[in-house]
Design an enzyme around this catalytic site. Structure first.
Site, mmCIF file in Angstrom:
data_model
loop_
_atom_site.group_PDB
_atom_site.id
_atom_site.type_symbol
_atom_site.label_atom_id
_atom_site.label_comp_id
_atom_site.label_asym_id
_atom_site.label_seq_id
_atom_site.Cartn_x
_atom_site.Cartn_y
_atom_site.Cartn_z
ATOM 1 N N GLU A 15 -2.942 -4.335 -1.734
ATOM 2 C CA GLU A 15 -2.770 -2.937 -1.315
ATOM 3 C C GLU A 15 -3.992 -2.473 -0.525
ATOM 4 O O GLU A 15 -5.134 -2.769 -0.899
ATOM 5 C CB GLU A 15 -2.585 -2.084 -2.571
ATOM 6 C CG GLU A 15 -1.562 -1.007 -2.426
ATOM 7 C CD GLU A 15 -0.138 -1.523 -2.266
ATOM 8 O OE1 GLU A 15 0.306 -1.701 -1.107
ATOM 9 O OE2 GLU A 15 0.534 -1.726 -3.285
ATOM 10 N N HIS A 16 -3.727 -1.744 0.547
ATOM 11 C CA HIS A 16 -4.775 -1.258 1.460
ATOM 12 C C HIS A 16 -5.541 -2.419 2.095
ATOM 13 O O HIS A 16 -6.718 -2.299 2.419
ATOM 14 C CB HIS A 16 -5.731 -0.287 0.746
ATOM 15 C CG HIS A 16 -5.046 0.998 0.386
ATOM 16 N ND1 HIS A 16 -4.853 2.015 1.274
ATOM 17 C CD2 HIS A 16 -4.447 1.388 -0.770
ATOM 18 C CE1 HIS A 16 -4.196 3.000 0.684
ATOM 19 N NE2 HIS A 16 -3.934 2.645 -0.555
ATOM 20 N N ASP A 18 -3.722 -4.284 4.560
ATOM 21 C CA ASP A 18 -3.071 -4.565 5.865
ATOM 22 C C ASP A 18 -3.921 -4.069 7.035
ATOM 23 O O ASP A 18 -4.144 -4.797 7.997
ATOM 24 C CB ASP A 18 -1.619 -4.057 5.926
ATOM 25 C CG ASP A 18 -1.432 -2.557 5.794
ATOM 26 O OD1 ASP A 18 -2.377 -1.861 5.353
ATOM 27 O OD2 ASP A 18 -0.334 -2.067 6.129
ATOM 28 N N GLY A 103 7.111 5.714 -2.321
ATOM 29 C CA GLY A 103 6.248 4.531 -2.219
ATOM 30 C C GLY A 103 7.036 3.255 -2.032
ATOM 31 O O GLY A 103 6.477 2.168 -2.092
ATOM 32 N N LEU A 104 8.343 3.355 -1.815
ATOM 33 C CA LEU A 104 9.158 2.161 -1.556
ATOM 34 C C LEU A 104 9.456 2.028 -0.072
ATOM 35 O O LEU A 104 10.312 1.259 0.339
ATOM 36 C CB LEU A 104 10.470 2.209 -2.350
ATOM 37 C CG LEU A 104 10.303 2.149 -3.867
ATOM 38 C CD1 LEU A 104 11.646 2.347 -4.563
ATOM 39 C CD2 LEU A 104 9.695 0.825 -4.296
ATOM 40 N N SER A 107 10.400 5.089 5.015
ATOM 41 C CA SER A 107 10.156 5.277 6.447
ATOM 42 C C SER A 107 10.333 3.973 7.223
ATOM 43 O O SER A 107 11.003 3.950 8.259
ATOM 44 C CB SER A 107 8.778 5.888 6.695
ATOM 45 O OG SER A 107 7.805 5.237 5.957
ATOM 46 N N ASP A 152 4.633 -2.360 5.672
ATOM 47 C CA ASP A 152 5.998 -1.949 5.348
ATOM 48 C C ASP A 152 6.983 -2.445 6.397
ATOM 49 O O ASP A 152 8.094 -2.883 6.081
ATOM 50 C CB ASP A 152 6.075 -0.417 5.265
ATOM 51 C CG ASP A 152 4.997 0.148 4.355
ATOM 52 O OD1 ASP A 152 4.527 -0.592 3.480
ATOM 53 O OD2 ASP A 152 4.628 1.319 4.541
ATOM 54 N N TYR A 202 -4.948 8.956 2.500
ATOM 55 C CA TYR A 202 -4.767 7.664 3.174
ATOM 56 C C TYR A 202 -5.604 7.565 4.449
ATOM 57 O O TYR A 202 -6.345 6.604 4.647
ATOM 58 C CB TYR A 202 -3.275 7.475 3.483
ATOM 59 C CG TYR A 202 -2.920 6.123 4.054
ATOM 60 C CD1 TYR A 202 -2.569 5.069 3.224
ATOM 61 C CD2 TYR A 202 -2.932 5.892 5.426
ATOM 62 C CE1 TYR A 202 -2.235 3.826 3.741
ATOM 63 C CE2 TYR A 202 -2.609 4.659 5.956
ATOM 64 C CZ TYR A 202 -2.252 3.639 5.110
ATOM 65 O OH TYR A 202 -1.928 2.415 5.637
HETATM 66 C C1 GLA Z 1 1.352 2.411 2.881
HETATM 67 C C2 GLA Z 1 1.219 2.019 4.348
HETATM 68 C C3 GLA Z 1 0.962 0.525 4.502
HETATM 69 C C4 GLA Z 1 -0.168 0.060 3.591
HETATM 70 C C5 GLA Z 1 0.003 0.596 2.182
HETATM 71 C C6 GLA Z 1 -1.176 0.297 1.298
HETATM 72 O O1 GLA Z 1 2.507 1.864 2.326
HETATM 73 O O2 GLA Z 1 2.389 2.369 5.045
HETATM 74 O O3 GLA Z 1 0.705 0.228 5.840
HETATM 75 O O4 GLA Z 1 -1.409 0.407 4.124
HETATM 76 O O5 GLA Z 1 0.211 1.989 2.164
HETATM 77 O O6 GLA Z 1 -1.238 -1.061 1.032
#
Ligand code: GLA
Length: 339
Positions: A15-16, A18, A103-104, A107, A152, A202
């Site tokens: 997570e975080h 990418d 969070g799924l 978008s 995503d 974010y």
């Molecule tokens: C959101 C963003 C992704 C990624 C995650 C964290 O889902 O859309 O690009 O940065 O947060 O891993």
């Protein structure tokens, strides 16, 4: 009538990472957004968000800027036009079963389904899927105002049915990773705090990562030397420590799954959560309460998922643990496709 489906995604771990050139291990789920599209005379796009009972209309050739769900539709039309796809007059309607802000990645599901439907309406060949993911991410960045990375969109467009994918964001190498759960279950639970990327912490975290890169003289935080990163001023030191430790946990997770060690997989989810909470400071009280409830229900591991500051929690339950109320079992499904 053309129909296309874009899946939401679960990110098992990573997570975080990418937007820091690191590693992640997502999979597409079997829930997402379905877009219907039908060609219309004239050059206008008519769009309807069925679940919201809202609509929009704009000229396909020059969509004006706006916000909310309309920005996704207008941005997708504009970005397709920018790569030379002539989007004709079209009526679009969409609905989904991935809750917004959960969070799924509703978008990315919407962007992927829109792209596939509009390409078909335009009679155009599908571009390379990684390129399509980049296009969808430009929609988020330039039209919606959320500075998200590629996680995503790659998960929705490039996943493999029944598997997870290991993404190396430094090279954009995608590698399938087996997800044998041997009777264990992955579930998600909504924390009740909806996240909003464009307004939440974010973008602030992204700015901190850029500042850490500048201080270390690297292009991406994942290239940083751990000892040099440890000498950064706070909070940059902890942000970098999260990214570097999270990258290591992605490969540790793949090794644990390969070895059939689900207990260890759970421990890695817990470690990821602790790092996101303490080093990345991306948690909120609702998320902490949800994680605690899942642990009490017998989860081997539970962690916040996605951008943080709210959204869903992912947990790994052993075969004898009953999924708590409100939890949804998630399993890897196929990537975005035409129906
Ligand atoms: C959101 C963003 C992704 C990624 C995650 C964290 O889902 O859309 O690009 O940065 O947060 O891993």
């Amino acid at each position: 009538m053309i129909r296309a489906f874009g899946p939401g995604r679960v990110n098992l771990i990573g997570e975080h990472t990418d937007y820091n050139g690191g590693l992640a291990l997502p999979f597409a789920i079997d829930r997402g957004v379905t877009v219907e599209a039908e060609r219309l005379e004239g050059g206008d796009v008519h769009a309807e968000a069925r679940d919201l009972a809202e609509s929009d209309a704009f000229p396909a050739g020059s969509p004006p800027r706006t916000d909310g769900w309309r920005a996704f539709v207008r941005g997708t039309v504009a970005e397709l036009t920018a790569i030379g796809i002539e989007v004709p007059g079209v009526r679009i309607a969409f609905s989904g079963d991935v809750p917004l802000g959960s969070g799924l990645s509703s978008s990315a599901a919407l962007e992927a389904a829109l792209c596939l439907a509009l390409l078909e309406v335009a009679g155009a060949d599908e571009p390379d899927r990684v390129e399509l993911a980049r296009l969808c991410s430009r929609v988020e960045n330039d039209w919606v105002g959320a500075e998200t990375g590629l996680l995503d969109q790659l998960a929705s467009l490039c996943s493999r049915d029944g598997e997870a994918i290991r993404i190396d964001f430094g090279t954009l190498e995608l590698r399938p990773a087996a997800l044998e759960l041997r009777g264990w279950q992955l579930v998600t639970v909504e924390s009740g705090a909806a996240h909003r990327h464009a307004e939440g912490g974010y973008n602030e975290r992204r700015a901190e990562c850029r500042a850490a890169c500048a201080a270390l003289g690297v292009d991406q935080l994942s290239e940083a030397d751990a000892q040099a990163a440890d000498r950064l001023p706070e909070p940059l030191r902890r942000r970098a420590r999260h990214v570097l430790s999270e990258n290591a946990r992605v490969d540790a997770m793949i090794a644990a799954l390969d070895a059939g060690d689900l207990q260890e997989a759970g421990a890695l989810l817990d470690a990821s959560h602790a790092s996101l909470r303490d080093d990345y400071e991306a948690s909120v009280p609702e998320v902490e309460a949800t994680v605690a409830a899942l642990k009490r229900a017998g989860a081997a591991g539970a962690r916040m998922m996605g951008g943080g500051f709210g959204g869903s929690v992912l947990a790994l339950l052993p075969p004898d643990a009953a999924p708590p109320d409100g939890s949804v079992a998630v399993a890897p499904g196929p990537p975005a496709h035409r129906l």
